[in-house]
Design an enzyme around this catalytic site. Structure first.
Site, mmCIF file in Angstrom:
data_model
loop_
_atom_site.group_PDB
_atom_site.id
_atom_site.type_symbol
_atom_site.label_atom_id
_atom_site.label_comp_id
_atom_site.label_asym_id
_atom_site.label_seq_id
_atom_site.Cartn_x
_atom_site.Cartn_y
_atom_site.Cartn_z
ATOM 1 N N ASP A 78 0.791 -0.941 -0.013
ATOM 2 C CA ASP A 78 0.111 0.056 0.069
ATOM 3 C C ASP A 78 0.794 1.356 0.008
ATOM 4 O OD1 ASP A 78 -2.371 1.453 0.291
ATOM 5 O OD2 ASP A 78 -2.136 1.415 2.432
ATOM 6 N N HIS A 176 -7.869 9.624 3.638
ATOM 7 C CA HIS A 176 -7.240 8.645 4.759
ATOM 8 C C HIS A 176 -7.554 9.345 5.985
ATOM 9 C CE1 HIS A 176 -4.220 7.999 1.458
ATOM 10 N NE2 HIS A 176 -4.879 6.664 1.624
ATOM 11 N N GLY A 177 -8.052 8.560 7.033
ATOM 12 C CA GLY A 177 -8.401 8.995 8.288
ATOM 13 C C GLY A 177 -9.825 9.136 8.636
ATOM 14 N N HIS A 204 -9.652 4.998 -1.901
ATOM 15 C CA HIS A 204 -8.510 4.944 -0.820
ATOM 16 C C HIS A 204 -9.408 5.795 0.155
ATOM 17 C CE1 HIS A 204 -4.337 3.733 -1.734
ATOM 18 N NE2 HIS A 204 -5.011 3.806 -3.109
ATOM 19 N N GLY A 205 -9.203 5.726 1.500
ATOM 20 C CA GLY A 205 -9.727 6.358 2.686
ATOM 21 C C GLY A 205 -11.222 5.760 2.731
ATOM 22 N N ASN A 226 -10.013 0.395 0.047
ATOM 23 C CA ASN A 226 -8.908 0.467 1.170
ATOM 24 C C ASN A 226 -9.545 0.783 2.650
ATOM 25 O OD1 ASN A 226 -7.372 -0.104 -0.963
ATOM 26 N ND2 ASN A 226 -5.839 1.506 -0.586
HETATM 27 P P1 13P Z 1 -8.518 4.950 5.831
HETATM 28 O O1 13P Z 1 -7.471 4.681 6.939
HETATM 29 O O2 13P Z 1 -9.117 6.109 5.631
HETATM 30 O O3 13P Z 1 -9.282 3.550 6.056
HETATM 31 O O4 13P Z 1 -7.851 4.643 4.333
HETATM 32 C C1 13P Z 1 -6.800 3.438 4.292
HETATM 33 C C2 13P Z 1 -6.274 3.441 2.896
HETATM 34 O O5 13P Z 1 -6.778 4.380 2.089
HETATM 35 C C3 13P Z 1 -4.798 2.983 2.650
HETATM 36 O O6 13P Z 1 -4.169 3.214 1.678
#
Ligand code: 13P
Length: 278
Positions: A78, A176-177, A204-205, A226
């Site tokens: 990743d 993300h987060g 992502h995220g 993800n």
């Molecule tokens: P989150 O932490 O928001 O779930 O996203 C994870 C991610 O996209 C890793 O590449």
């Protein structure tokens, strides 16, 4: 199954393949057991930091042991950025590589990604490229979305045509987060790209996104989603909760079992979100 086949299969069935990050074998095993119980499959992923913490050879051993024991998991790098880590992951037999060239100029991103595709394709390794900046990090964020730069469709179209990546990560509203502000996806970015090039997308995220947004993303051609932050939160809360209630217990198996049960719940919820319910 070849990892590259995953994307076609998901696309045809209007599903997505969840990708879950792990920092230790207990979480990897929990993810693997949960997807197997649900009759589904997933990627188990490590960022560069999660990979170096566990060491690359241990991560590969965990994934191979799970695969050999019949767990339907694929190993994914990743946000690989450095050439060294990408090389190492390829040589060690990762199934999928996400090369994150989003800090580079478009030109440089295309050149580097193309080189990786050339190495990976003959080996059957799936390559994910990235255009646009997906902000935040997999922690509790205040305004994670603010550091994102949405993907420009014309750049993504050129990138996908020239690199021939298997799947493409775009920045289209998620970050993300977990933040307090709701994330709204701008599906029109994906729709515009798909008018010109037939490439499946990566979201992502995934943490914090409601089912409605996930569904919209899958309908627009997202085949991989993800998740990391919500698993981290569940694991950490499990550890804290157990130790609050059992402050004298020092047996890791007891503590981790409690934390992993919390992770299992999140994994199950996310897998169900990725499976087409129509
Ligand atoms: P989150 O932490 O928001 O779930 O996203 C994870 C991610 O996209 C890793 O590449």
């Amino acid at each position: 199954m070849n990892p590259v086949d995953l994307w076609n299969r998901a696309y045809l069935k209007k599903n997505a393949v969840p990708s879950f990050n792990f920092s230790g074998a207990d979480v990897a095993l929990t993810i693997a057991r949960t997807v197997k119980r649900l009759g589904y499959y997933c990627l188990i992923s490590t960022s560069e930091r999660e990979l170096n913490f566990q060491t690359p050879s241990l991560v590969v051993s965990i994934a191979k042991a799970l695969q050999e024991s019949g767990y339907p998991v694929f190993l994914n790098l990743d946000h690989g950025k450095s050439s060294e880590i990408i090389r190492r992951a390829i040589d060690l037999g990762f199934d999928c590589i996400h090369f994150d060239g989003s800090d580079l100029s478009l030109e440089e991103n295309i050149t580097r990604t193309k080189e990786i595709v050339e190495i990976c394709r003959p080996r059957g390794i799936s390559v994910e490229g990235e255009v646009g900046k997906i902000g935040g990090s997999s922690t509790l964020q205040d305004e994670s979305g603010k550091t994102s730069e949405l993907t420009k469709p014309e750049e993504a179209i050129r990138f996908a045509k020239e690199t021939q990546v298997d799947i493409l990560a775009c920045s289209f509203g998620s970050a993300h987060g977990l933040s307090k502000e709701p994330e709204i996806l701008d599906i029109s970015i994906l729709e515009e790209i798909r008018k010109h090039v037939d490439v499946p997308f990566v979201l992502h995220g995934g943490s914090g996104l409601p089912q409605t947004e996930i569904k919209k993303a899958i309908s627009a051609g997202v085949v991989k989603i993800n998740f990391n932050t919500e698993l981290r939160m569940a694991w950490t809360e499990g550890i804290k909760e157990y130790l609050n209630q059992n402050s004298q217990d020092i047996v890791p198996v007891n503590i981790l079992t409690h934390a992993d049960l919390k992770v299992e719940k999140v994994v199950e919820e996310k897998v169900r979100m990725c499976i087409n319910s129509e």
